[in-house]
Scaffold this motif. Structure first.
Motif, PDB file in Angstrom:
ATOM      1  N   GLY A  46     -21.235  29.040 -14.873  1.00 36.43           N
ATOM      2  CA  GLY A  46     -21.306  30.311 -14.160  1.00 36.43           C
ATOM      3  C   GLY A  46     -22.246  31.309 -14.811  1.00 36.43           C
ATOM      4  O   GLY A  46     -22.740  31.115 -15.919  1.00 36.43           O
ATOM      5  N   GLU A  47     -22.503  32.391 -14.110  1.00 41.67           N
ATOM      6  CA  GLU A  47     -23.399  33.447 -14.578  1.00 41.67           C
ATOM      7  C   GLU A  47     -22.827  34.206 -15.773  1.00 41.67           C
ATOM      8  O   GLU A  47     -23.576  34.750 -16.576  1.00 41.67           O
ATOM      9  N   THR A  48     -21.514  34.277 -15.886  1.00 35.07           N
ATOM     10  CA  THR A  48     -20.895  35.039 -16.976  1.00 35.07           C
ATOM     11  C   THR A  48     -20.416  34.149 -18.116  1.00 35.07           C
ATOM     12  O   THR A  48     -19.867  34.643 -19.091  1.00 35.07           O
ATOM     13  N   GLY A  49     -20.634  32.847 -18.010  1.00 41.60           N
ATOM     14  CA  GLY A  49     -20.152  31.915 -19.028  1.00 41.60           C
ATOM     15  C   GLY A  49     -20.986  31.935 -20.298  1.00 41.60           C
ATOM     16  O   GLY A  49     -22.082  32.486 -20.346  1.00 41.60           O
ATOM     17  N   ASP A  50     -20.422  31.339 -21.340  1.00 37.13           N
ATOM     18  CA  ASP A  50     -21.161  31.124 -22.586  1.00 37.13           C
ATOM     19  C   ASP A  50     -21.261  29.615 -22.795  1.00 37.13           C
ATOM     20  O   ASP A  50     -20.907  28.839 -21.907  1.00 37.13           O
ATOM     21  N   GLN A  51     -21.721  29.203 -23.955  1.00 30.87           N
ATOM     22  CA  GLN A  51     -21.924  27.771 -24.179  1.00 30.87           C
ATOM     23  C   GLN A  51     -20.626  26.964 -24.182  1.00 30.87           C
ATOM     24  O   GLN A  51     -20.663  25.752 -23.997  1.00 30.87           O
ATOM     25  N   THR A  52     -19.477  27.611 -24.372  1.00 30.90           N
ATOM     26  CA  THR A  52     -18.210  26.874 -24.394  1.00 30.90           C
ATOM     27  C   THR A  52     -17.563  26.765 -23.014  1.00 30.90           C
ATOM     28  O   THR A  52     -16.633  25.981 -22.848  1.00 30.90           O
ATOM     29  N   THR A  53     -18.060  27.498 -22.031  1.00 35.89           N
ATOM     30  CA  THR A  53     -17.441  27.508 -20.706  1.00 35.89           C
ATOM     31  C   THR A  53     -17.594  26.141 -20.033  1.00 35.89           C
ATOM     32  O   THR A  53     -18.705  25.674 -19.811  1.00 35.89           O
ATOM     33  N   ASN A  54     -16.452  25.514 -19.754  1.00 37.26           N
ATOM     34  CA  ASN A  54     -16.414  24.178 -19.131  1.00 37.26           C
ATOM     35  C   ASN A  54     -17.187  23.127 -19.939  1.00 37.26           C
ATOM     36  O   ASN A  54     -17.676  22.140 -19.381  1.00 37.26           O
ATOM     37  N   GLU A  55     -17.282  23.318 -21.249  1.00 40.77           N
ATOM     38  CA  GLU A  55     -18.038  22.380 -22.081  1.00 40.77           C
ATOM     39  C   GLU A  55     -17.296  21.052 -22.218  1.00 40.77           C
ATOM     40  O   GLU A  55     -16.067  21.001 -22.195  1.00 40.77           O
ATOM     41  N   ALA A  56     -18.057  19.976 -22.370  1.00 44.39           N
ATOM     42  CA  ALA A  56     -17.493  18.637 -22.538  1.00 44.39           C
ATOM     43  C   ALA A  56     -16.494  18.610 -23.700  1.00 44.39           C
ATOM     44  O   ALA A  56     -16.645  19.353 -24.681  1.00 44.39           O
ATOM     45  N   THR A  57     -15.489  17.745 -23.574  1.00 45.99           N
ATOM     46  CA  THR A  57     -14.437  17.656 -24.589  1.00 45.99           C
ATOM     47  C   THR A  57     -14.195  16.245 -25.102  1.00 45.99           C
ATOM     48  O   THR A  57     -13.257  16.022 -25.856  1.00 45.99           O
ATOM     49  N   TYR A  58     -15.035  15.293 -24.690  1.00 42.50           N
ATOM     50  CA  TYR A  58     -14.793  13.923 -25.143  1.00 42.50           C
ATOM     51  C   TYR A  58     -14.924  13.856 -26.670  1.00 42.50           C
ATOM     52  O   TYR A  58     -15.623  14.644 -27.290  1.00 42.50           O
ATOM     53  N   THR A  59     -14.220  12.909 -27.276  1.00 45.67           N
ATOM     54  CA  THR A  59     -14.216  12.768 -28.725  1.00 45.67           C
ATOM     55  C   THR A  59     -15.612  12.394 -29.215  1.00 45.67           C
ATOM     56  O   THR A  59     -16.229  11.485 -28.678  1.00 45.67           O
ATOM     57  N   SER A  60     -16.099  13.101 -30.198  1.00 43.29           N
ATOM     58  CA  SER A  60     -17.395  12.961 -30.861  1.00 43.29           C
ATOM     59  C   SER A  60     -18.504  13.766 -30.186  1.00 43.29           C
ATOM     60  O   SER A  60     -19.637  13.759 -30.639  1.00 43.29           O
ATOM     61  N   TYR A  61     -18.181  14.491 -29.099  1.00 35.15           N
ATOM     62  CA  TYR A  61     -19.188  15.321 -28.428  1.00 35.15           C
ATOM     63  C   TYR A  61     -19.719  16.390 -29.384  1.00 35.15           C
ATOM     64  O   TYR A  61     -18.976  16.987 -30.157  1.00 35.15           O
ATOM     65  N   ALA A  62     -21.002  16.634 -29.319  1.00 36.09           N
ATOM     66  CA  ALA A  62     -21.637  17.737 -30.043  1.00 36.09           C
ATOM     67  C   ALA A  62     -22.900  18.123 -29.281  1.00 36.09           C
ATOM     68  O   ALA A  62     -23.518  17.299 -28.609  1.00 36.09           O
ATOM     69  N   ARG A  63     -23.264  19.382 -29.379  1.00 33.18           N
ATOM     70  CA  ARG A  63     -24.521  19.845 -28.788  1.00 33.18           C
ATOM     71  C   ARG A  63     -25.692  19.208 -29.529  1.00 33.18           C
ATOM     72  O   ARG A  63     -25.572  18.821 -30.685  1.00 33.18           O
ATOM     73  N   VAL A  64     -26.829  19.150 -28.845  1.00 34.87           N
ATOM     74  CA  VAL A  64     -28.016  18.526 -29.419  1.00 34.87           C
ATOM     75  C   VAL A  64     -29.112  19.581 -29.580  1.00 34.87           C
ATOM     76  O   VAL A  64     -29.438  20.304 -28.637  1.00 34.87           O
ATOM     77  N   ALA A  65     -29.669  19.658 -30.789  1.00 34.78           N
ATOM     78  CA  ALA A  65     -30.755  20.600 -31.081  1.00 34.78           C
ATOM     79  C   ALA A  65     -32.070  20.073 -30.514  1.00 34.78           C
ATOM     80  O   ALA A  65     -32.368  18.888 -30.620  1.00 34.78           O
ATOM     81  N   VAL A  66     -32.845  21.000 -29.937  1.00 34.06           N
ATOM     82  CA  VAL A  66     -34.191  20.685 -29.452  1.00 34.06           C
ATOM     83  C   VAL A  66     -35.124  21.744 -30.028  1.00 34.06           C
ATOM     84  O   VAL A  66     -34.868  22.948 -29.903  1.00 34.06           O
ATOM     85  N   ALA A  67     -36.183  21.298 -30.658  1.00 30.87           N
ATOM     86  CA  ALA A  67     -37.105  22.202 -31.354  1.00 30.87           C
ATOM     87  C   ALA A  67     -37.835  23.125 -30.394  1.00 30.87           C
ATOM     88  O   ALA A  67     -38.245  22.722 -29.312  1.00 30.87           O
TER      89      ALA A  67
END
Length: 142
Positions: A46-67
């Motif tokens: 959504g427009e008011t969400g942050d990075q945690t809003t509805n974020e994936a929850t599967y075990t071992s999930y992590a965000r990925v850095a892009v340069a």
């Protein structure tokens, strides 16, 4: 009202490649971001969400850095393209149906969500599945 095409291109270069906009904006903060972070979401943040809003929850999930150096994203006109396929950690447990992705400022926590978009097709994640966002256009500034 809309932005001019040249400014749209300059804006995405500033955000995704850390390229200054002459006489208007620069990247010369004390410690500018060197990466942006891709995230996976099970519904539109959504427009008011942050990075945690509805974020994936599967075990071992992590965000990925892009340069932001120009090697992670390429810019053509007002379109931002992932320079390479981006793989997320393989699921070691749990299930998610990934319908959206986000681009934000933090490796974890409630970082600022800069852009978001739908994935088509969605990604069904279960143990052993490695979610991937394919290279290609992910953002059009208009």
């Amino acid at each position: 009202m809309s932005k001019g095409n040249t400014f749209e291109n300059d804006l995405v270069k500033l955000i995704f490649n850390a390229t200054a906009i002459a006489n208007l904006a620069d990247n010369a903060a004390t410690s500018p971001l060197t990466n942006l972070y891709l995230s996976l979401h099970t519904a539109d943040p959504g427009e008011t969400g942050d990075q945690t809003t509805n974020e994936a929850t599967y075990t071992s999930y992590a965000r990925v850095a892009v340069a932001r150096s120009g090697s992670g994203f390429t810019i053509s006109a007002n379109q931002v393209t992932l320079a390479a396929n981006t793989d997320f950690p393989a699921a070691t447990g749990g299930t998610n149906t990934i319908t959206h992705f986000g681009i934000g400022t933090a490796a974890s926590g409630a970082g600022k969500l800069l852009y978001k978009g739908a994935l088509s097709p969605s990604i069904s994640v279960s143990t052993g599945v490695t979610p991937r966002i394919n290279s290609g256009v992910i953002v059009t500034e208009d």
